[in-house]
Write a protein that holds these residues in place. Sequence first.
Motif, PDB file in Angstrom:
ATOM      1  N   PRO A   1       0.844  -1.200   0.000  1.00  0.00           N
ATOM      2  CA  PRO A   1       0.000   0.000   0.000  1.00  0.00           C
ATOM      3  C   PRO A   1       0.876   1.246   0.000  1.00  0.00           C
ATOM      4  O   PRO A   1       1.873   1.310   0.730  1.00  0.00           O
ATOM      5  CB  PRO A   1      -0.780  -0.121   1.302  1.00  0.00           C
ATOM      6  CG  PRO A   1      -0.791  -1.575   1.625  1.00  0.00           C
ATOM      7  CD  PRO A   1       0.496  -2.126   1.092  1.00  0.00           C
ATOM      8  N   ILE A   2       0.489   2.215  -0.808  1.00  0.00           N
ATOM      9  CA  ILE A   2       1.292   3.430  -0.927  1.00  0.00           C
ATOM     10  C   ILE A   2       1.523   4.081   0.430  1.00  0.00           C
ATOM     11  O   ILE A   2       2.615   4.536   0.747  1.00  0.00           O
ATOM     12  CB  ILE A   2       0.597   4.450  -1.861  1.00  0.00           C
ATOM     13  CG1 ILE A   2       0.519   3.880  -3.279  1.00  0.00           C
ATOM     14  CG2 ILE A   2       1.334   5.766  -1.877  1.00  0.00           C
ATOM     15  CD1 ILE A   2       1.848   3.768  -3.952  1.00  0.00           C
ATOM     16  N   ALA A   3       0.500   4.107   1.254  1.00  0.00           N
ATOM     17  CA  ALA A   3       0.620   4.743   2.566  1.00  0.00           C
ATOM     18  C   ALA A   3       1.730   4.095   3.383  1.00  0.00           C
ATOM     19  O   ALA A   3       2.480   4.775   4.077  1.00  0.00           O
ATOM     20  CB  ALA A   3      -0.705   4.654   3.311  1.00  0.00           C
ATOM     21  N   HIS A   4       1.856   2.763   3.252  1.00  0.00           N
ATOM     22  CA  HIS A   4       2.908   2.067   3.986  1.00  0.00           C
ATOM     23  C   HIS A   4       4.286   2.495   3.506  1.00  0.00           C
ATOM     24  O   HIS A   4       5.218   2.611   4.292  1.00  0.00           O
ATOM     25  CB  HIS A   4       2.760   0.546   3.818  1.00  0.00           C
ATOM     26  CG  HIS A   4       1.536  -0.012   4.456  1.00  0.00           C
ATOM     27  ND1 HIS A   4       1.407  -1.337   4.778  1.00  0.00           N
ATOM     28  CD2 HIS A   4       0.390   0.579   4.859  1.00  0.00           C
ATOM     29  CE1 HIS A   4       0.219  -1.535   5.330  1.00  0.00           C
ATOM     30  NE2 HIS A   4      -0.407  -0.390   5.376  1.00  0.00           N
ATOM     31  N   LEU A   5       4.391   2.703   2.208  1.00  0.00           N
ATOM     32  CA  LEU A   5       5.686   3.097   1.659  1.00  0.00           C
ATOM     33  C   LEU A   5       6.037   4.528   2.051  1.00  0.00           C
ATOM     34  O   LEU A   5       7.178   4.862   2.319  1.00  0.00           O
ATOM     35  CB  LEU A   5       5.652   2.984   0.131  1.00  0.00           C
ATOM     36  CG  LEU A   5       5.442   1.568  -0.423  1.00  0.00           C
ATOM     37  CD1 LEU A   5       5.159   1.625  -1.913  1.00  0.00           C
ATOM     38  CD2 LEU A   5       6.655   0.691  -0.138  1.00  0.00           C
ATOM     39  N   MET A   6       5.018   5.346   2.112  1.00  0.00           N
ATOM     40  CA  MET A   6       5.289   6.763   2.344  1.00  0.00           C
ATOM     41  C   MET A   6       5.561   7.113   3.788  1.00  0.00           C
ATOM     42  O   MET A   6       6.332   8.016   4.082  1.00  0.00           O
ATOM     43  CB  MET A   6       4.113   7.600   1.837  1.00  0.00           C
ATOM     44  CG  MET A   6       4.296   8.027   0.391  1.00  0.00           C
ATOM     45  SD  MET A   6       3.260   9.431  -0.006  1.00  0.00           S
ATOM     46  CE  MET A   6       1.656   8.765   0.306  1.00  0.00           C
ATOM     47  N   VAL A   7       4.912   6.426   4.690  1.00  0.00           N
ATOM     48  CA  VAL A   7       4.964   6.849   6.089  1.00  0.00           C
ATOM     49  C   VAL A   7       6.401   6.862   6.627  1.00  0.00           C
ATOM     50  O   VAL A   7       6.791   7.780   7.347  1.00  0.00           O
ATOM     51  CB  VAL A   7       4.028   5.978   6.960  1.00  0.00           C
ATOM     52  CG1 VAL A   7       4.583   4.591   7.128  1.00  0.00           C
ATOM     53  CG2 VAL A   7       3.783   6.625   8.287  1.00  0.00           C
ATOM     54  N   GLY A   8       7.171   5.871   6.241  1.00  0.00           N
ATOM     55  CA  GLY A   8       8.551   5.818   6.709  1.00  0.00           C
ATOM     56  C   GLY A   8       9.371   6.985   6.191  1.00  0.00           C
ATOM     57  O   GLY A   8      10.132   7.605   6.933  1.00  0.00           O
ATOM     58  N   MET A   9       9.178   7.287   4.935  1.00  0.00           N
ATOM     59  CA  MET A   9       9.952   8.387   4.352  1.00  0.00           C
ATOM     60  C   MET A   9       9.597   9.712   4.995  1.00  0.00           C
ATOM     61  O   MET A   9      10.466  10.514   5.331  1.00  0.00           O
ATOM     62  CB  MET A   9       9.725   8.445   2.848  1.00  0.00           C
ATOM     63  CG  MET A   9      10.271   7.228   2.115  1.00  0.00           C
ATOM     64  SD  MET A   9      10.627   7.582   0.378  1.00  0.00           S
ATOM     65  CE  MET A   9       9.013   7.975  -0.198  1.00  0.00           C
ATOM     66  N   LYS A  10       8.321   9.925   5.171  1.00  0.00           N
ATOM     67  CA  LYS A  10       7.881  11.149   5.853  1.00  0.00           C
ATOM     68  C   LYS A  10       8.546  11.253   7.222  1.00  0.00           C
ATOM     69  O   LYS A  10       9.097  12.284   7.597  1.00  0.00           O
ATOM     70  CB  LYS A  10       6.365  11.119   6.079  1.00  0.00           C
ATOM     71  CG  LYS A  10       5.513  11.653   4.966  1.00  0.00           C
ATOM     72  CD  LYS A  10       4.113  11.925   5.545  1.00  0.00           C
ATOM     73  CE  LYS A  10       3.044  11.869   4.492  1.00  0.00           C
ATOM     74  NZ  LYS A  10       1.690  12.090   5.052  1.00  0.00           N
TER      75      LYS A  10
END
Lengths: 219, 219
Positions: B158-167
């Motif tokens: 899920p995109i949200a999973h990928l993004m949260v760490g980077m944020k």
Amino acid sequence: MPKPTRKEREFARRESEILDAAISLFSGPDWEQVTVEQIAKQAEIGKGTVYKHFSSKEEIHAKVAIEFNAQLLDIFKNLDLNQPVDAVLREMIHVSFDLFLSNHAQARVELCCSRLDFIANLSPSLQKEFSDYEEKFDVFISGILERGIEEGSIPRRPIAHLMVGMKATFNGAMTLIWSGDVIESEGMELEEMVTIIGDYMVAGVIGLSPSLSNPSKTK
Amino acid sequence: MPKPTRKEREFARRESEILDAAISLFSGPDWEQVTVEQIAKQAEIGKGTVYKHFSSKEEIHAKVAIEFNAQLLDIFKNLDLNQPVDAVLREMIHVSFDLFLSNHAQARVELCCSRLDFIANLSPSLQKEFSDYEEKFDVFISGILERGIEEGSIPRRPIAHLMVGMKATFNGAMTLIWSGDVIESEGMELEEMVTIIGDYMVAGVIGLSPSLSNPSKTK
DNA sequence: TATATACTGTGACCAGCAGTCATAAAATGA
DNA sequence: TCATTTTATGACTGCTGGTCACAGTATATA
């Protein structure tokens, strides 16, 4: 020679009562606007008395933060280190999240107090308490990472390089969680989030190539 | 029908003058204690006039933050997307750090204002401005990651999973940098730090196994 | 027990800041 | 030129962090 007089004990108890009162008030959403008078009232003492124990409101914040650091370090010390390094890291991340989430108020204060511009305005002795804990955490995590490097599961890089990303991610993730960003908007469960962040952190550290993007500028 | 009267133009100019004055004062280490009167004096107007433009001091902070978001988004829009996904991510991270570092004051304010408890106390229209930018950044980054997934360079999650760490990492890293933690104590150069964090973030995202630690709980 | 001494708790008080508002000044227009 | 609307202002209010002179209490001494 440390004979704690009854007076001294009472005085110390007062102090922790004030801290408890403060923490209970810091649990609300507007914790930054909690007034000293509110804390005093909650602790059932006069406002002036608070200043017998803490020279400023910020010192109360600092003490709360330090107490929290002590708890976290204690938990770290009880981790089972007889596992593969990546498992240790994952567990470390997990227990950290647990503590941060279960001790909402203190953790939030701690994060806020770790800014240098905050610490710079404290008394030297408090500054030292902060840097002591910082040091202890560094030593602890360094130990784990160094073992990983020796065993080949972690790329051979300066420890500081390995640690900085993890620190950043952890703090950033807590801020995201508290800001409500993650949970509410992305429809992500907390537990899920913790797992994802853990995976991501471990992947980030392990995935750092030993000398690819930073050939050997280890001056 | 948008006929900007001379008066209206002057009024708008005033507003940006106030913001400029504020930003110049926010550059100092004690930016959080900058008073409205100081801002007014710096802008060479009366304190009351400031409140003709902004209904509270926090609204000034918010506007500074929003202006900064606009700048960042603009820079993102000009990125060259015709590269491998990981290179795009790296460049995105790099330009973000550049902007955050060169616009110290605004960036610091922005980070501070992205807390939900801060935003919650703003007027609905300002809240919307914030969430609009949030949305735009999400859409932009999602696009990049989705391409990566299709091309196989990013794990299918899920995109949200990928993004949260980077944020989390990015925000955390900026906080670390500003807190002075990194640069002073670890003897690490800024440029070096940026590279390391970039590597770590990309490694973290790419290294997330598609379904290892989180089998298929994609409920 | 009576008196002196040290220590502790207190809330009235002070200084400084966010935000308001009555009024002055300026612009507009007739 | 004068009337009317719009804009700018800083004195003022209310609140909060921090101080301090004094009251109250425990401890020490005679």
